[in-house]
Design an enzyme around this catalytic site. Structure first.
Site, PDB file in Angstrom:
ATOM      1  NE  ARG A 127      91.685  18.031 101.587  1.00 41.98           N
ATOM      2  CZ  ARG A 127      90.965  18.449 103.857  1.00 41.98           C
ATOM      3  NH1 ARG A 127      90.820  18.703 103.528  1.00 41.98           N
ATOM      4  NH2 ARG A 127      92.614  18.630 104.104  1.00 41.98           N
ATOM      5  CD  GLU A 226      92.512  13.908 108.423  1.00 42.87           C
ATOM      6  OE1 GLU A 226      94.088  12.820 108.068  1.00 42.87           O
ATOM      7  OE2 GLU A 226      92.705  14.413 109.298  1.00 42.87           O
ATOM      8  NE  ARG A 230      90.135  14.666 104.494  1.00 40.34           N
ATOM      9  CZ  ARG A 230      91.273  14.962 104.446  1.00 40.34           C
ATOM     10  NH1 ARG A 230      91.453  14.439 103.759  1.00 40.34           N
ATOM     11  NH2 ARG A 230      91.210  15.221 105.680  1.00 40.34           N
ATOM     12  CB  CYS A 272      92.317  16.613 111.380  1.00 44.12           C
ATOM     13  SG  CYS A 272      93.399  16.912 112.776  1.00 44.12           S
ATOM     14  CB  THR A 274      92.705  21.117 111.163  1.00 39.86           C
ATOM     15  OG1 THR A 274      92.924  19.812 110.299  1.00 39.86           O
ATOM     16  CG2 THR A 274      93.957  21.066 112.233  1.00 39.86           C
ATOM     17  NE  ARG A 281      94.673  20.686 101.441  1.00 42.93           N
ATOM     18  CZ  ARG A 281      96.042  20.419 100.475  1.00 42.93           C
ATOM     19  NH1 ARG A 281      96.859  21.972 100.324  1.00 42.93           N
ATOM     20  NH2 ARG A 281      96.883  19.656  99.745  1.00 42.93           N
ATOM     21  NE  ARG A 310      98.547  21.053 104.000  1.00 41.11           N
ATOM     22  CZ  ARG A 310      97.436  19.770 104.093  1.00 41.11           C
ATOM     23  NH1 ARG A 310      97.224  19.089 103.389  1.00 41.11           N
ATOM     24  NH2 ARG A 310      96.831  20.812 104.647  1.00 41.11           N
ATOM     25  CD  GLU A 315      98.987  17.370 106.869  1.00 40.09           C
ATOM     26  OE1 GLU A 315      98.190  16.740 107.262  1.00 40.09           O
ATOM     27  OE2 GLU A 315      98.610  18.650 107.862  1.00 40.09           O
TER      28      GLU A 315
HETATM   29  P1  ADP Z   1      94.943  16.432 101.732  1.00 38.73           P
HETATM   30  O1  ADP Z   1      94.896  17.229 100.234  1.00 38.73           O
HETATM   31  O2  ADP Z   1      93.289  15.710 101.515  1.00 38.73           O
HETATM   32  O3  ADP Z   1      94.735  17.195 102.542  1.00 38.73           O
HETATM   33  P2  ADP Z   1      97.094  16.148 100.837  1.00 38.73           P
HETATM   34  O4  ADP Z   1      97.644  17.232 101.294  1.00 38.73           O
HETATM   35  O5  ADP Z   1      98.195  14.482 101.875  1.00 38.73           O
HETATM   36  O6  ADP Z   1      95.914  16.004 101.157  1.00 38.73           O
HETATM   37  O7  ADP Z   1      96.664  16.304  99.655  1.00 38.73           O
HETATM   38  C1  ADP Z   1      96.396  15.496  98.633  1.00 38.73           C
HETATM   39  C2  ADP Z   1      97.459  15.123  97.648  1.00 38.73           C
HETATM   40  O8  ADP Z   1      96.675  16.074  96.755  1.00 38.73           O
HETATM   41  C3  ADP Z   1      98.466  14.902  97.107  1.00 38.73           C
HETATM   42  O9  ADP Z   1      99.742  14.338  96.640  1.00 38.73           O
HETATM   43  C4  ADP Z   1      99.174  16.771  96.894  1.00 38.73           C
HETATM   44  O10 ADP Z   1     100.454  16.555  95.981  1.00 38.73           O
HETATM   45  C5  ADP Z   1      98.341  16.430  95.991  1.00 38.73           C
HETATM   46  N1  ADP Z   1      97.348  17.546  95.040  1.00 38.73           N
HETATM   47  C6  ADP Z   1      96.460  18.991  96.258  1.00 38.73           C
HETATM   48  N2  ADP Z   1      96.542  19.842  95.709  1.00 38.73           N
HETATM   49  C7  ADP Z   1      96.958  19.861  94.338  1.00 38.73           C
HETATM   50  C8  ADP Z   1      96.909  20.376  93.302  1.00 38.73           C
HETATM   51  N3  ADP Z   1      96.580  22.065  93.364  1.00 38.73           N
HETATM   52  N4  ADP Z   1      97.434  19.861  92.044  1.00 38.73           N
HETATM   53  C9  ADP Z   1      97.685  18.579  92.915  1.00 38.73           C
HETATM   54  N5  ADP Z   1      97.743  17.897  93.054  1.00 38.73           N
HETATM   55  C10 ADP Z   1      97.776  18.992  94.169  1.00 38.73           C
HETATM   56  C1  CIR Z   2      99.428  16.669 114.058  1.00 39.77           C
HETATM   57  O1  CIR Z   2      98.791  17.197 114.947  1.00 39.77           O
HETATM   58  O2  CIR Z   2     100.335  17.553 113.254  1.00 39.77           O
HETATM   59  C2  CIR Z   2      98.920  15.817 113.018  1.00 39.77           C
HETATM   60  N1  CIR Z   2      97.946  15.271 113.327  1.00 39.77           N
HETATM   61  C3  CIR Z   2      98.330  16.774 111.800  1.00 39.77           C
HETATM   62  C4  CIR Z   2      97.407  17.246 111.707  1.00 39.77           C
HETATM   63  C5  CIR Z   2      96.984  18.113 110.375  1.00 39.77           C
HETATM   64  N2  CIR Z   2      95.287  17.973 110.870  1.00 39.77           N
HETATM   65  C6  CIR Z   2      95.362  16.733 109.622  1.00 39.77           C
HETATM   66  O3  CIR Z   2      96.247  15.921 108.683  1.00 39.77           O
HETATM   67  N3  CIR Z   2      93.819  16.698 109.382  1.00 39.77           N
END
Ligand code: ADP
Ligand code: CIR
Length: 358
Positions: A127, A226, A230, A272, A274, A281, A310, A315
């Site tokens: 993403r 956010e 995305r 953010c 980060t 990601r 994660r 997250e």
């Molecule tokens: P982001 O990836 O946008 O930072 P999250 O960590 O919250 O946000 O992940 C968003 C969603 O994508 C979650 O439901 C997570 O389980 C899913 N996800 C992330 N990586 C994978 C993957 N490789 N396969 C399937 N689902 C994934």
């Molecule tokens: C923190 O400072 O822990 C939260 N604001 C999340 C930081 C990670 N970044 C994000 O989810 N985009």
């Protein structure tokens, strides 16, 4: 009474926040009393204040970072604080320049499941986060501006062809059962994130938020969460090359119609800090039951390969059945292509260790 509340509010703006003893946030580390006094009346060119910038980290002592920007200009206006946070988190100096490249021709991304058999990688996802240059970020956008972002997004979605063609669903029109299913299947963002709530990113929720996807759900776009966009490519299995290429193609198309907020120094501007740079990601859901039971070793390999670990629901979630979400940790100062390679190399190393423990 109203006047008293106003006076109190004014006083609040002047008072150095009391950070919890337990807080390990970069905000707490770098916002000294002196720096607070220097910045306490500063606003960026969209009117975003220091108090807004730090509100999430003050309200959530377990924040690791603790700040969310209000616009591209926040990174200039609050540079004395944000530069330090960016320098530590990204290991990135104030004179560095960010390069974009989606060219993975030099890399031999072999399908993880062809390389290792299908017992390890469940699914692959990449993403990127993007925002529009002409608007404040979600923390500081007005209701009307947010509607306009959604309207522009829908226009862009209509121009997609072939595999990218799909449907946009407004969040407010999805039933609870539909949303639950989409979240469980890892397609939809979570709601009610307390970190995002306290920086203003969830104002007027669920208005102007939504999800676009093709029928196969291999290409998806989240709108006004956010970040304003995305953009996501994902599929079952371990074909990183295919997932990455699909996203590269989509990015090229959207980039032609949308003017994204990008600077030479920080790359893609994100809410953010980060996510600055690529906003990318690249992750796999990977089964590592043996290695993960040795937490110290697992973490140390992850660190060596610049990986983020994660839980299975993204997250701040837990692993289930030894399956982890493993992704590139770096975002800034390296190209999209290089960071996909980070993930590729790191995941191969983790799987090799898992195999050796059998
Ligand atoms: P982001 O990836 O946008 O930072 P999250 O960590 O919250 O946000 O992940 C968003 C969603 O994508 C979650 O439901 C997570 O389980 C899913 N996800 C992330 N990586 C994978 C993957 N490789 N396969 C399937 N689902 C994934
Ligand atoms: C923190 O400072 O822990 C939260 N604001 C999340 C930081 C990670 N970044 C994000 O989810 N985009």
């Amino acid at each position: 009474v109203n006047e008293l509340i106003e006076v109190e509010k004014q006083l609040q703006l002047e008072i150095y926040p009391s950070f919890a003893q337990s807080s390990k946030s970069l905000l707490k580390k770098y916002l000294s009393r002196e720096l607070f006094d220097e910045l306490k009346h500063v606003q960026d060119n969209t009117g975003y204040t220091l108090q807004q910038l730090i509100s999430s980290g003050v309200a959530n002592p377990d924040s690791s970072i603790g700040v969310y920007a209000g616009s591209t200009d926040s990174y200039r206006a609050f540079a004395p604080l944000l530069d330090k946070i960016i320098e530590e988190y990204h290991n990135y100096g104030v004179n560095s320049k960010h390069i974009q490249s989606w060219d993975i021709n030099a890399y031999n991304f072999e399908d993880f499941n062809i390389k290792h058999g299908s017992n390890y990688v469940v699914s692959t996802r990449v993403r990127i986060a993007r925002n529009l240059a002409k608007f404040p970020l979600g923390t500081n956008i007005s209701r009307e501006q947010r509607q306009e972002v959604e309207r522009l997004a829908m226009q862009a979605f209509n121009s997609f062809e072939g595999e990218l063609k799909g449907t946009y669903f407004q969040l407010g029109k999805l039933t609870n059962a539909e949303k639950k299913q989409l979240k469980e299947d890892h397609f939809l963002f979570k709601e009610g994130d307390r970190f995002l709530k306290s920086c203003g990113c969830e104002r007027d929720w669920p208005e102007s938020r939504g999800i676009f996807h093709n029928p196969q759900k291999t290409f998806l776009v989240w709108v006004n969460e956010e970040d304003q966009f995305r953009i996501i490519s994902m599929q079952n299995g371990g074909n990183l090359r295919e997932v990455f290429q699909r996203l590269a193609t989509a990015h090229e198309i959207i980039n032609k119609v949308a003017e994204f907020a990008i600077t030479e120094h920080l790359g893609a501007i994100t809410t953010c800090p980060t996510n600055l740079g690529t906003g990318m990601r690249a992750s796999v859901h990977v089964k590592l039951p043996l290695l993960s039971s040795d937490e110290k070793r697992f973490k140390s390999i992850a660190e060596q390969y610049n990986l983020d670990i994660r839980g299975i629901d993204g997250e701040h979630s837990e692993s289930k059945g030894g399956v982890f979400d493993v992704s590139n940790k770096r975002r800034l100062g390296y190209s999209e292509a290089q960071l996909a390679l980070d993930m590729y190399n790191g995941v191969n190393a983790l799987i090799e260790v898992e195999k050796s423990l059998k």
